[in-house]
Design a protein around this motif. Structure first.
Motif, PDB file in Angstrom:
ATOM      1  N   ARG A  86     -64.516  57.392  39.590  1.00 58.15           N
ATOM      2  CA  ARG A  86     -64.536  58.334  38.698  1.00 58.15           C
ATOM      3  C   ARG A  86     -63.942  58.820  37.266  1.00 58.15           C
ATOM      4  N   SER A  87     -63.353  59.985  38.349  1.00 60.12           N
ATOM      5  CA  SER A  87     -62.451  60.817  37.434  1.00 60.12           C
ATOM      6  C   SER A  87     -61.444  60.251  36.405  1.00 60.12           C
ATOM      7  N   ALA A  88     -60.830  58.765  36.728  1.00 61.02           N
ATOM      8  CA  ALA A  88     -60.524  58.054  35.369  1.00 61.02           C
ATOM      9  C   ALA A  88     -61.134  58.069  34.614  1.00 61.02           C
ATOM     10  N   TRP A  89     -62.277  57.669  35.038  1.00 61.64           N
ATOM     11  CA  TRP A  89     -63.278  56.862  34.365  1.00 61.64           C
ATOM     12  C   TRP A  89     -63.888  57.744  32.738  1.00 61.64           C
ATOM     13  N   LEU A  90     -64.289  59.327  33.426  1.00 67.46           N
ATOM     14  CA  LEU A  90     -64.620  59.827  32.865  1.00 67.46           C
ATOM     15  C   LEU A  90     -63.724  60.438  31.611  1.00 67.46           C
ATOM     16  N   ARG A  91     -62.336  60.903  32.289  1.00 66.51           N
ATOM     17  CA  ARG A  91     -61.250  60.572  31.054  1.00 66.51           C
ATOM     18  C   ARG A  91     -61.234  60.234  30.017  1.00 66.51           C
ATOM     19  N   TYR A  92     -61.306  58.995  30.863  1.00 65.92           N
ATOM     20  CA  TYR A  92     -61.253  57.061  29.631  1.00 65.92           C
ATOM     21  C   TYR A  92     -62.287  57.236  28.684  1.00 65.92           C
ATOM     22  N   MET A  93     -63.055  57.795  28.729  1.00 67.04           N
ATOM     23  CA  MET A  93     -64.379  57.594  28.068  1.00 67.04           C
ATOM     24  C   MET A  93     -63.987  59.221  27.030  1.00 67.04           C
ATOM     25  N   GLU A  94     -63.688  60.191  28.003  1.00 68.44           N
ATOM     26  CA  GLU A  94     -62.935  61.820  27.083  1.00 68.44           C
ATOM     27  C   GLU A  94     -62.179  60.915  26.277  1.00 68.44           C
ATOM     28  N   GLU A  95     -60.761  60.238  26.341  1.00 71.90           N
ATOM     29  CA  GLU A  95     -59.732  60.292  25.743  1.00 71.90           C
ATOM     30  C   GLU A  95     -59.548  58.845  25.374  1.00 71.90           C
ATOM     31  N   GLY A  96     -60.307  57.875  25.651  1.00 73.63           N
ATOM     32  CA  GLY A  96     -59.319  56.702  25.424  1.00 73.63           C
ATOM     33  C   GLY A  96     -60.866  56.578  23.781  1.00 73.63           C
ATOM     34  N   LYS A  97     -59.718  54.554  23.464  1.00 70.43           N
ATOM     35  CA  LYS A  97     -60.803  54.459  22.085  1.00 70.43           C
ATOM     36  C   LYS A  97     -60.559  53.397  21.856  1.00 70.43           C
ATOM     37  N   PRO A  98     -60.981  52.155  20.774  1.00 69.10           N
ATOM     38  CA  PRO A  98     -60.802  50.921  21.021  1.00 69.10           C
ATOM     39  C   PRO A  98     -59.936  50.639  20.324  1.00 69.10           C
ATOM     40  N   LYS A  99     -59.047  49.887  20.195  1.00 67.44           N
ATOM     41  CA  LYS A  99     -57.627  49.655  19.353  1.00 67.44           C
ATOM     42  C   LYS A  99     -57.621  50.062  17.779  1.00 67.44           C
ATOM     43  N   ARG A 100     -57.380  50.931  17.193  1.00 66.18           N
ATOM     44  CA  ARG A 100     -57.224  50.622  15.785  1.00 66.18           C
ATOM     45  C   ARG A 100     -59.392  51.455  15.409  1.00 66.18           C
ATOM     46  N   ARG A 101     -58.943  52.592  16.123  1.00 66.10           N
ATOM     47  CA  ARG A 101     -60.515  52.812  15.534  1.00 66.10           C
ATOM     48  C   ARG A 101     -60.149  54.328  16.116  1.00 66.10           C
ATOM     49  N   ASP A 102     -60.117  55.345  15.607  1.00 63.30           N
ATOM     50  CA  ASP A 102     -60.346  57.070  16.120  1.00 63.30           C
ATOM     51  C   ASP A 102     -60.936  57.144  17.043  1.00 63.30           C
ATOM     52  N   ALA A 103     -62.720  56.746  17.428  1.00 65.07           N
ATOM     53  CA  ALA A 103     -63.317  57.072  19.011  1.00 65.07           C
ATOM     54  C   ALA A 103     -64.472  55.849  18.893  1.00 65.07           C
ATOM     55  N   TRP A 104     -64.536  55.587  19.513  1.00 68.84           N
ATOM     56  CA  TRP A 104     -65.850  55.159  20.523  1.00 68.84           C
ATOM     57  C   TRP A 104     -67.381  54.469  19.386  1.00 68.84           C
ATOM     58  N   LYS A 105     -67.130  54.019  19.245  1.00 68.48           N
ATOM     59  CA  LYS A 105     -68.027  54.016  18.270  1.00 68.48           C
ATOM     60  C   LYS A 105     -69.791  53.892  19.244  1.00 68.48           C
ATOM     61  N   PRO A 106     -71.120  54.650  18.933  1.00 62.61           N
ATOM     62  CA  PRO A 106     -72.058  55.724  19.302  1.00 62.61           C
ATOM     63  C   PRO A 106     -72.354  54.587  20.252  1.00 62.61           C
ATOM     64  N   ARG A 107     -72.540  53.554  20.039  1.00 65.64           N
ATOM     65  CA  ARG A 107     -73.799  52.947  20.593  1.00 65.64           C
ATOM     66  C   ARG A 107     -72.857  52.421  22.007  1.00 65.64           C
ATOM     67  N   TYR A 108     -71.900  51.792  21.614  1.00 66.03           N
ATOM     68  CA  TYR A 108     -70.607  51.518  22.305  1.00 66.03           C
ATOM     69  C   TYR A 108     -70.593  52.263  23.801  1.00 66.03           C
ATOM     70  N   LEU A 109     -70.434  53.406  23.264  1.00 67.98           N
ATOM     71  CA  LEU A 109     -69.838  55.102  23.985  1.00 67.98           C
ATOM     72  C   LEU A 109     -71.471  54.808  25.210  1.00 67.98           C
ATOM     73  N   ALA A 110     -72.873  54.769  24.090  1.00 68.46           N
ATOM     74  CA  ALA A 110     -73.405  54.971  24.744  1.00 68.46           C
ATOM     75  C   ALA A 110     -74.226  53.702  25.962  1.00 68.46           C
ATOM     76  N   ASP A 111     -73.548  52.519  25.871  1.00 74.95           N
ATOM     77  CA  ASP A 111     -73.174  51.441  26.986  1.00 74.95           C
ATOM     78  C   ASP A 111     -72.948  51.686  28.222  1.00 74.95           C
ATOM     79  N   MET A 112     -70.940  52.107  28.078  1.00 75.05           N
ATOM     80  CA  MET A 112     -70.722  52.850  28.858  1.00 75.05           C
ATOM     81  C   MET A 112     -71.411  53.848  29.450  1.00 75.05           C
ATOM     82  N   GLN A 113     -72.584  54.468  29.466  1.00 75.90           N
ATOM     83  CA  GLN A 113     -72.995  56.034  29.825  1.00 75.90           C
ATOM     84  C   GLN A 113     -73.695  55.265  30.952  1.00 75.90           C
TER      85      GLN A 113
END
Length: 434
Positions: free
Chosen positions: A118-145
Motif C-alpha cells: 500500500r505505501s509503495a503503491w501510493l507513492r507509485y501513483m504520485e510519482e510514477g508515470k507511463p513511458k514517454r509521458r509526463d503523467a498518468w492519463k486521468p482515465r488510467y489514474l481513475a482505473d488505478m484508484q
C-alpha cells in the motif's frame, strides 16, 4: 592527559567519596586493576567512567558511562576490551562508528522488510508515470484508484455495496512477500470473479513492480519475474488484435444512427472521430481556441508529440459551428468544443451513446478506436496517399512503412477533403468517383 593523582583500587566507597577539588573543572581517580580506567568527577558531582590510552603517539579518551549505568566490574571489563583494540592498533572510536552504521543499515533493512504494498503503491501513483509521458492519463489514474478501492460503498447504480478492487487484497501485504506463489494465488482468485478485470489488474501490478525495481529503496524487495509464472501465463485470456472497422456498406446505417442521437455533442464527437481518424482523447480535449474557422485548420494535442495541425474540412467545419457554446458551473463559456457536465468539463465517456447508435444500425463490435481504423481504410478507398492519411492520424513518419515526408496543411487539404467527401457519399448512399 591523565591528572597527576595516585592510583588506587577503585571500590564502591572510594567512588562515592571521591570529589572534585575546589577550583577544578574535573578530577580523575585511576584504577590499579584496570590501569586505563578512571573515575571522572565534575564540580556538579557527576561521576563517569572513562578510558584513556595512546594510539600512534596520540592520546585518546573515551567515555564508558556513568557509575549509575555501569557497575564497576562491567566498566573494568569494557576498559580491558578497549585496551586490547588499542594494543592491536585499532581505534575503538572508528570501530564504534562502524557498529553504529551497521546497526543503522540493519534497522533500515528491517524497516524495508516491513514496507507494505500500500505505501509503495501510493507513492507509485504520485510519482510514477507511463513511458514517454509526463503523467498518468486521468482515465488510467481513475482505473488505478478503482482497482485499489476498499469497497463497501453504496453502488451508484443498483442496490447493494461495491466490492473491493481487484488489487486491494495485495495492499496489506509486505512488499517483500510478493512472490510467484502468492501472486499466482491472488490472480487465480480474482479471475474467478472476472478474468478480464483480473488480467487488467495484473498488467497494472506488473507496471508497479517494474517501477519498484528501479527505486533504490524497493529494488531489493521485488522481482518483475514473479508476475510471469507459468500458472499465471497459462490462465491469461487469449488476446486478439482488434481489427474492427466500418465496412463501406455499414457507413450509411452508422451515420444515420449517430446523427439521430439525442445527445448533440456526442453525435458530433463520434462523426468527428470518423472524419479525422483522431484518437478518442485527442478529440475529447479539443478546445475552441484550437479550431481556426477563418483559415480552416484544427490543432490537437498529439499522443506522440506536442501538437499536430491538419485541415478543417467543409462538412466538419459546419458540424462544429453548429454545436452549442456550453457554459461551465461558474457561468463562463466552456473552452471545450465537446463540452459536458463531467468533472473535466468535456465529453468523458461517449461509449454509451455509441452503443445506442450501433444497436440502432445493427452493427456489432465496433469500438471507438475502430472509427480511427475506419478513417484509415476509407481514406485508402478514397485514393488518398498513405503518408497523408498517416500524418492526419498522428503517426510519426518513422512508425510507418513508407516513412512519409510531412506535408503542409495546404498540401493535406485536398486529400482530407477527398476522404470526407467519400465518407459523406457512403453515408448518404450516393456514389463517389475518386
Amino acid at each position: 592527559m591523565k591528572q597527576s593523582v595516585a592510583r588506587v583500587r577503585l571500590t564502591a566507597g572510594r567512588i562515592e567519596s571521591f570529589a572534585c577539588p575546589p577550583g577544578k573543572s574535573q578530577a580523575f581517580l585511576w584504577d590499579t586493576d584496570a590501569p586505563a580506567l578512571a573515575l571522572r568527577v565534575t564540580p556538579t558531582g557527576r561521576r563517569t567512567f572513562v578510558f584513556e590510552a595512546r594510539l600512534a603517539g596520540e592520546s585518546m579518551r573515551i567515555a564508558i558511562g556513568t557509575v549509575t549505568d555501569w557497575p564497576l566490574g562491567e566498566a573494568r571489563k569494557r576498559a580491558q576490551e578497549l585496551k586490547r583494540l588499542v594494543d592491536a592498533g585499532i581505534d575503538p572510536r572508528e570501530e564504534e562508528r562502524k557498529r553504529q552504521q551497521q546497526r543503522a543499515a540493519e534497522a533500515a533493512r528491517e524497516a524495508a522488510e516491513e514496507l507494505t504494498v500500500r505505501s509503495a503503491w501510493l507513492r507509485y501513483m504520485e510519482e510514477g508515470k507511463p513511458k514517454r509521458r509526463d503523467a498518468w492519463k486521468p482515465r488510467y489514474l481513475a482505473d488505478m484508484q478503482r482497482m485499489t478501492a476498499p469497497g463497501g460503498e453504496p453502488k451508484k447504480r443498483g442496490s447493494g455495496l461495491t466490492l473491493p478492487g481487484h488489487i486491494t487484497p495485495l495492499l496489506s501485504l509486505r512488499l517483500s512477500q510478493i512472490d510467484e506463489d502468492r501472486l499466482t494465488a491472488w490472480f487465480l482468485a480474482e479471475s474467478r470473479r472476472s478474468k478480464h478485470q483480473a488480467t487488467r489488474a495484473l498488467m497494472m501490478f506488473r507496471g508497479f513492480l517494474r517501477w519498484c525495481s528501479i527505486q533504490p529503496e524497493y529494488r531489493r524487495l521485488v522481482s518483475t519475474e514473479v508476475a510471469k509464472g507459468a500458472a499465471i501465463m497459462d490462465n491469461l485470456p487469449e488476446t486478439k488484435r482488434r481489427t474492427d472497422a466500418l465496412e463501406a456498406a455499414q457507413v450509411s446505417g452508422w451515420w444515420a444512427a449517430v446523427a439521430q442521437l439525442p445527445n448533440q455533442v456526442a453525435s458530433a464527437y463520434l462523426r468527428a472521430l470518423l472524419l479525422t481518424g483522431a484518437r478518442r482523447e485527442e478529440m475529447a480535449a479539443l478546445k475552441w481556441a484550437d479550431v481556426d474557422f477563418r483559415w480552416q485548420k484544427i490543432t490537437i494535442a498529439d499522443k506522440v508529440g506536442d501538437t499536430r495541425t491538419f485541415p478543417l474540412t467543409s462538412y466538419l467545419s459546419k458540424l462544429l459551428q453548429g454545436l452549442p457554446r456550453a457554459k461551465g458551473s461558474d457561468g463562463e463559456a466552456s473552452p471545450f468544443v465537446f463540452a459536458s457536465a463531467s468533472k473535466t468539463g468535456r465529453i468523458a465517456d461517449p461509449r454509451s451513446s455509441h452503443e445506442r447508435a450501433l444497436a440502432t444500425a445493427g452493427i456489432d463490435g465496433l469500438t471507438l478506436h475502430g472509427l480511427r481504423r475506419s478513417f484509415s481504410l476509407l481514406g485508402e478507398a478514397a485514393g488518398a496517399p498513405a503518408g497523408a492519411i498517416a500524418q492526419v492520424m498522428g503517426h510519426r513518419p518513422s512508425a510507418t512503412a513508407e516513412g512519409y515526408r510531412p506535408r503542409s496543411v495546404d498540401a493535406l487539404r485536398p486529400y482530407l477533403q477527398r476522404i470526407e467527401d467519400h465518407i459523406l457519399a457512403l453515408a448518404m448512399g450516393t456514389s463517389s468517383d475518386h
